[in-house]
Scaffold this motif. Sequence first.
Motif, PDB file in Angstrom:
ATOM      1  N   ARG A 140       9.755   0.731   1.507  1.00 23.25           N
ATOM      2  CA  ARG A 140       9.787  -0.304   2.673  1.00 23.25           C
ATOM      3  C   ARG A 140       8.974  -1.576   2.229  1.00 23.25           C
ATOM      4  NH1 ARG A 140      13.028   2.828   4.100  1.00 23.25           N
ATOM      5  NH2 ARG A 140      13.349   3.996   5.959  1.00 23.25           N
ATOM      6  N   GLY A 141       9.436  -2.620   2.278  1.00 27.08           N
ATOM      7  CA  GLY A 141       8.999  -3.878   1.737  1.00 27.08           C
ATOM      8  C   GLY A 141       8.582  -3.651   0.135  1.00 27.08           C
ATOM      9  N   ASN A 142       7.513  -3.806  -0.016  1.00 27.68           N
ATOM     10  CA  ASN A 142       6.635  -3.634  -1.367  1.00 27.68           C
ATOM     11  C   ASN A 142       6.182  -2.308  -1.544  1.00 27.68           C
ATOM     12  OD1 ASN A 142       7.310  -6.297  -1.967  1.00 27.68           O
ATOM     13  ND2 ASN A 142       5.190  -6.965  -2.477  1.00 27.68           N
ATOM     14  N   GLY A 143       6.243  -1.440  -0.268  1.00 25.99           N
ATOM     15  CA  GLY A 143       5.467  -0.160  -0.350  1.00 25.99           C
ATOM     16  C   GLY A 143       6.257   1.015  -0.634  1.00 25.99           C
TER      17      GLY A 143
ATOM     18  N   MET B 115       0.945  -1.251  -0.060  1.00 29.22           N
ATOM     19  CA  MET B 115      -0.120   0.163   0.070  1.00 29.22           C
ATOM     20  C   MET B 115       0.883   1.388   0.010  1.00 29.22           C
ATOM     21  SD  MET B 115      -2.911   1.297   2.923  1.00 29.22           S
ATOM     22  CE  MET B 115      -1.599   1.492   4.108  1.00 29.22           C
ATOM     23  N   GLY B 116       0.732   2.345  -0.838  1.00 29.28           N
ATOM     24  CA  GLY B 116       1.268   3.497  -0.839  1.00 29.28           C
ATOM     25  C   GLY B 116       0.872   4.461   0.584  1.00 29.28           C
ATOM     26  N   LEU B 117       1.682   5.033   0.900  1.00 26.99           N
ATOM     27  CA  LEU B 117       1.603   6.048   2.122  1.00 26.99           C
ATOM     28  C   LEU B 117       1.973   7.323   1.743  1.00 26.99           C
ATOM     29  CD1 LEU B 117       0.889   6.152   5.177  1.00 26.99           C
ATOM     30  CD2 LEU B 117       3.166   5.631   5.502  1.00 26.99           C
ATOM     31  N   ILE B 118       1.213   8.421   1.979  1.00 28.08           N
ATOM     32  CA  ILE B 118       1.891   9.838   1.875  1.00 28.08           C
ATOM     33  C   ILE B 118       1.574  10.472   3.287  1.00 28.08           C
ATOM     34  CG2 ILE B 118       1.257  11.935   0.996  1.00 28.08           C
ATOM     35  CD1 ILE B 118       0.173  10.458  -1.414  1.00 28.08           C
TER      36      ILE B 118
END
Length: 240
Positions: free
Chosen positions: A183-186, A91-94
Motif C-alpha cells: 500500500r503506497g510505499n509500505g 513504514m512496515g506493518l505486521i
Amino acid sequence: MNVTVWNEYRHEKENATVQNIYPDGIHQTIAEFLQEEGHQVKTAILDEVEHGLTEEVLAETDVLIWWGHKAHDEVKEEIAERVKQRVLAGMGLIVLHSGHFSKVFKKLMGTTCDLKWREADDKERLWVADPSHPITAGLGEYIELEKEEMYGEHFDIPAPDEVVFISWFEGGEVFRSGTTFKRGNGKIFYFRPGHETYSTYHNREIQQVIKNAVNWVAGSNRARPVYGNAKPLEQIAEKG
C-alpha cells in the motif's frame, strides 16, 4: 531496525489464563524475541496517551506490529488514520491474529475483513505455500500447532499480493493465514496464529516467521511519489 509492538493489553489483565501465559503481556513476549535479533524495540498499549502511537513514535518506527481483539472500537479514528498514513509513507506493518478486524487493517484493505471462527482447541497445520518467500526462511514444509482458534474461509480481504501460508484445521476448514500486501510505499504482512489463551508466541517457529517478517516489511527511505497537477519535465512543443 526500530520496531514498535502494539497491543491492547486487556486480556492479560482480565483473564487469569492469559496472564499465566503472557504475564507481562503479548507485546513484551514479542518484544523480547525481537530484541534477540538486535532490533531496537519499543512497546505501546491502548490505554497510553494517543495509544502510545504519537507522531514522534511513529516517525521513528520502521516496523509496527499490531495485536488487538476485544477493543478495536476504542482505537481513536485519528490514530488509526495516522498509522495508515505512515504505512503509505513506507513504514512496515505486521498485523497479527484478530488484528484483522482492527481499524488500521480495515482502512488499508477497504473490505470488511470478516471470516469464520471457532474456539474448540483445533489442531492447526500452517502449510508453507511459498517456499521461496523470505518470510518462510528457516522453516520446514509446515508449522503444526496442537491447539489454536480456528479461522476459516471466506476471508473477506482483497486478493493478496502473495499467499505465504495456508492453514488446515482439525475441524476441516482452511484459511489464508499468511498474506502480503503493498500500500503506497509500505508493505504489510498479515499472520493469523496467536489467540490469547494459547502459548503460540512462545513457539520458536512462529517467532521465526515474525522475525523474518520484520525484515521483509521494513521500508526503504524512499520519498513518496508526488501527486496532483504536474508541470512538464520538458518543453511541450506547440501544436499547430
